[in-house]
Design a protein around this motif. Sequence first.
Motif, mmCIF file in Angstrom:
data_model
loop_
_atom_site.group_PDB
_atom_site.id
_atom_site.type_symbol
_atom_site.label_atom_id
_atom_site.label_comp_id
_atom_site.label_asym_id
_atom_site.label_seq_id
_atom_site.Cartn_x
_atom_site.Cartn_y
_atom_site.Cartn_z
ATOM 1 N N GLU A 7 -15.102 64.745 18.619
ATOM 2 C CA GLU A 7 -14.146 64.573 19.727
ATOM 3 C C GLU A 7 -14.538 65.490 20.889
ATOM 4 O OE1 GLU A 7 -10.201 63.557 16.976
ATOM 5 O OE2 GLU A 7 -10.436 65.541 17.818
ATOM 6 N N GLN A 8 -14.950 66.721 20.541
ATOM 7 C CA GLN A 8 -15.340 67.670 21.602
ATOM 8 C C GLN A 8 -16.595 67.183 22.326
ATOM 9 O OE1 GLN A 8 -15.330 71.226 19.071
ATOM 10 N NE2 GLN A 8 -13.737 72.075 20.373
ATOM 11 N N MET A 9 -17.543 66.615 21.569
ATOM 12 C CA MET A 9 -18.760 66.072 22.185
ATOM 13 C C MET A 9 -18.416 64.935 23.129
ATOM 14 S SD MET A 9 -21.728 65.658 19.424
ATOM 15 C CE MET A 9 -21.470 66.710 18.051
ATOM 16 N N ALA A 10 -17.509 64.059 22.685
ATOM 17 C CA ALA A 10 -17.116 62.916 23.517
ATOM 18 C C ALA A 10 -16.520 63.417 24.831
ATOM 19 C CB ALA A 10 -16.111 62.034 22.763
ATOM 20 N N GLU A 11 -15.707 64.467 24.757
ATOM 21 C CA GLU A 11 -15.086 65.019 25.967
ATOM 22 C C GLU A 11 -16.139 65.631 26.899
ATOM 23 O OE1 GLU A 11 -12.362 64.672 27.338
ATOM 24 O OE2 GLU A 11 -12.412 66.258 28.846
ATOM 25 N N LEU A 12 -17.075 66.338 26.292
ATOM 26 C CA LEU A 12 -18.146 66.971 27.070
ATOM 27 C C LEU A 12 -18.961 65.919 27.829
ATOM 28 C CD1 LEU A 12 -19.642 69.854 27.150
ATOM 29 C CD2 LEU A 12 -21.199 68.816 25.528
ATOM 30 N N ALA A 16 -19.449 64.803 31.871
ATOM 31 C CA ALA A 16 -20.767 64.681 32.511
ATOM 32 C C ALA A 16 -20.996 63.265 33.036
ATOM 33 C CB ALA A 16 -21.858 65.051 31.503
ATOM 34 N N GLY A 17 -19.935 62.441 33.027
ATOM 35 C CA GLY A 17 -20.017 61.117 33.642
ATOM 36 C C GLY A 17 -20.340 59.977 32.690
ATOM 37 N N HIS A 18 -20.350 60.222 31.384
ATOM 38 C CA HIS A 18 -20.645 59.139 30.430
ATOM 39 C C HIS A 18 -19.347 58.471 29.982
ATOM 40 C CE1 HIS A 18 -24.855 60.484 29.880
ATOM 41 N NE2 HIS A 18 -24.345 61.665 30.142
ATOM 42 N N GLU A 19 -19.476 57.255 29.508
ATOM 43 C CA GLU A 19 -18.301 56.521 29.015
ATOM 44 C C GLU A 19 -18.486 56.228 27.544
ATOM 45 O OE1 GLU A 19 -16.938 52.712 30.639
ATOM 46 O OE2 GLU A 19 -17.519 53.611 32.557
ATOM 47 N N GLU A 20 -17.381 56.263 26.800
ATOM 48 C CA GLU A 20 -17.491 56.043 25.362
ATOM 49 C C GLU A 20 -17.395 54.551 25.033
ATOM 50 O OE1 GLU A 20 -14.625 58.434 23.297
ATOM 51 O OE2 GLU A 20 -15.115 57.511 21.367
ATOM 52 N N THR A 21 -18.160 54.079 24.058
ATOM 53 C CA THR A 21 -17.976 52.715 23.559
ATOM 54 C C THR A 21 -17.962 52.765 22.044
ATOM 55 O OG1 THR A 21 -18.911 50.493 23.400
ATOM 56 C CG2 THR A 21 -20.486 52.261 23.721
ATOM 57 N N THR A 22 -17.238 51.837 21.457
ATOM 58 C CA THR A 22 -17.217 51.793 19.988
ATOM 59 C C THR A 22 -18.227 50.760 19.488
ATOM 60 O OG1 THR A 22 -15.400 50.243 20.191
ATOM 61 C CG2 THR A 22 -14.815 52.528 19.662
ATOM 62 N N GLN A 23 -18.885 50.075 20.445
ATOM 63 C CA GLN A 23 -19.833 49.027 20.023
ATOM 64 C C GLN A 23 -21.277 49.533 20.116
ATOM 65 O OE1 GLN A 23 -18.962 45.277 22.018
ATOM 66 N NE2 GLN A 23 -16.884 46.028 22.291
ATOM 67 N N GLU A 24 -21.852 49.701 18.948
ATOM 68 C CA GLU A 24 -23.220 50.237 18.851
ATOM 69 C C GLU A 24 -24.198 49.514 19.763
ATOM 70 O OE1 GLU A 24 -23.521 51.695 14.300
ATOM 71 O OE2 GLU A 24 -24.709 49.944 14.837
ATOM 72 N N LYS A 25 -24.089 48.176 19.762
ATOM 73 C CA LYS A 25 -25.096 47.397 20.498
ATOM 74 C C LYS A 25 -24.998 47.587 22.007
ATOM 75 C CE LYS A 25 -26.289 44.077 17.056
ATOM 76 N NZ LYS A 25 -25.818 42.926 16.332
ATOM 77 N N ALA A 27 -24.184 50.478 23.414
ATOM 78 C CA ALA A 27 -24.405 51.888 23.767
ATOM 79 C C ALA A 27 -25.804 52.127 24.326
ATOM 80 C CB ALA A 27 -24.191 52.759 22.533
ATOM 81 N N ASP A 28 -25.875 53.070 25.300
ATOM 82 C CA ASP A 28 -27.177 53.536 25.803
ATOM 83 C C ASP A 28 -27.595 54.809 25.071
ATOM 84 O OD1 ASP A 28 -27.316 51.567 27.874
ATOM 85 O OD2 ASP A 28 -25.723 52.691 28.882
ATOM 86 N N LEU A 29 -26.609 55.417 24.406
ATOM 87 C CA LEU A 29 -26.876 56.653 23.675
ATOM 88 C C LEU A 29 -26.087 56.621 22.366
ATOM 89 C CD1 LEU A 29 -27.620 59.777 23.473
ATOM 90 C CD2 LEU A 29 -25.501 60.193 24.715
ATOM 91 N N LEU A 30 -26.755 56.859 21.264
ATOM 92 C CA LEU A 30 -26.047 56.942 19.976
ATOM 93 C C LEU A 30 -26.170 58.370 19.472
ATOM 94 C CD1 LEU A 30 -27.378 53.676 18.292
ATOM 95 C CD2 LEU A 30 -25.027 54.081 19.010
ATOM 96 N N ILE A 31 -25.032 58.982 19.134
ATOM 97 C CA ILE A 31 -25.075 60.362 18.631
ATOM 98 C C ILE A 31 -24.656 60.357 17.165
ATOM 99 C CG2 ILE A 31 -24.157 62.682 18.862
ATOM 100 C CD1 ILE A 31 -23.729 62.240 21.750
ATOM 101 N N VAL A 32 -25.502 60.910 16.328
ATOM 102 C CA VAL A 32 -25.165 61.010 14.904
ATOM 103 C C VAL A 32 -24.804 62.470 14.641
ATOM 104 C CG1 VAL A 32 -25.940 60.546 12.550
ATOM 105 C CG2 VAL A 32 -26.938 59.265 14.456
#
Length: 434
Positions: A7-12, A16-25, A27-32
């Motif tokens: 959750e903290q990473m998503a906020e960070l 920084a101007g990124h948007e969250e998506t729940t759809q893997e396909k 996404a431009d960035l996937l964080i594990v």
Amino acid sequence: MNVHDSEQMAELLKQAGHEETTQEKKADLLIVNTCSIRRKAEQKVMSLLGRYRGLKETKPSLLIAVCGCMAQKYGDELKEQFPQVDIVVGTHNIDRIPGMIERVRREERPPAETDFRESVPSIGIIAPPRRGAVSAFVTIMQGCNNFCAFCVVPHLRGREESRPMKEIVREVEYLAEQGIKEITLLGQNVNSYGGMLKNGDNFPRLLREIDAVEPLKRIRFTTSHPKDLSSELMACFGSLNKLCEHIHLPVQSGSNRILERMNRRYNASEYIEKVEELRKFCPSIAITTDIIVGFPGEEEEDFRDTLKLMEAVKFDGAFSFKYSIREGTRAAAFEGHVDEGVKGIRLMELQALQERHTLDWNRSLEGRTEEVLVEGFSRNSGKDMTGRTRSNRIVNFPGSSALIGKMLPVKITEAHAHSLRAERTDEEEVPHAG
Ligand code: SF4
């Protein structure tokens, strides 16, 4: 803790101007975000990264980042083994992710960021609550100084660091203003909170400060070390209205010989004495625990001692695991590794005993009225609602989405091993916690 780190990473990244998506396909960035506590968790990450290689083949601009304990442990080796991984960020360096994304986009290949810093900047990132959430996590400290022989945490998360009390209270006030009813204070060893602040602040004092925050209704915390369970903290359970009557107190073993090998710094009778004292302060407290079976050197007699301790304490619930080697820990080099088959048999016996105890406790609630914080729809049925009692038991009961976020009295009608069934009473929402 990993959920909250995410959750903290998503906020960070949002900042920084990124948007969250729940759809893997999409996404431009996937964080594990990874965990190394057990080998199984690592294996899952390896297979996930294998799957992401396929996604990257169809979308070469996709960036893949690995964070958390595995990133800390393996560093650049991860990129060698999984060339599809672009970014590796260890446990102290989450704040560097946005900068690393920029560098990769400039076609640089930044090395893994795994240095330990004196202070972890991301510890204080405030993640706004998810829409409709009734509960939230608040990190109060991170790292650990205990070096239990089986555990990777001090090696991968570094030494203990506590956040200033004022900052924590401000975060709780903000969450309560946003409609959060229940907060869970997080840390590897929350009851040693404040030790390194050297200003007299400690965990009971923090709890008292948070108990005064309105309109918050409930306080929980996890995880505690038995050696740091002071009488002052026990007294909080008897005196603070918002502090829920539940403690997770990992015992790990009931054998003094094994506890010493584990470097737990208490013995079985000291643990039992603490539980007895705690129950004097708060007779209704639910006590849950973690237990490892088959720690190196564990003989049948040691295992029997664990069962004896379980009979003496009668835990409300237990997470139990077969010991698995974690490289870099002291126990990995110990002699006397227990046969996997023997571990399996011991685990089954222990879990059967625990299931009986859990069911006994749950049955003791039948016919009683309990306060439930309604969280949402039950997973098992789209019609029932679900919530937790103050003792952290899951309760399912008929209702509608209008109840979400309410503190409701419900009457327990049926006990199961992992949940309770209840019916609504005529009473309206509980006006005040406690
Ligand atoms: S106290 Fe907990 S986090 Fe710290 S070393 Fe022991 S098991 Fe690991």
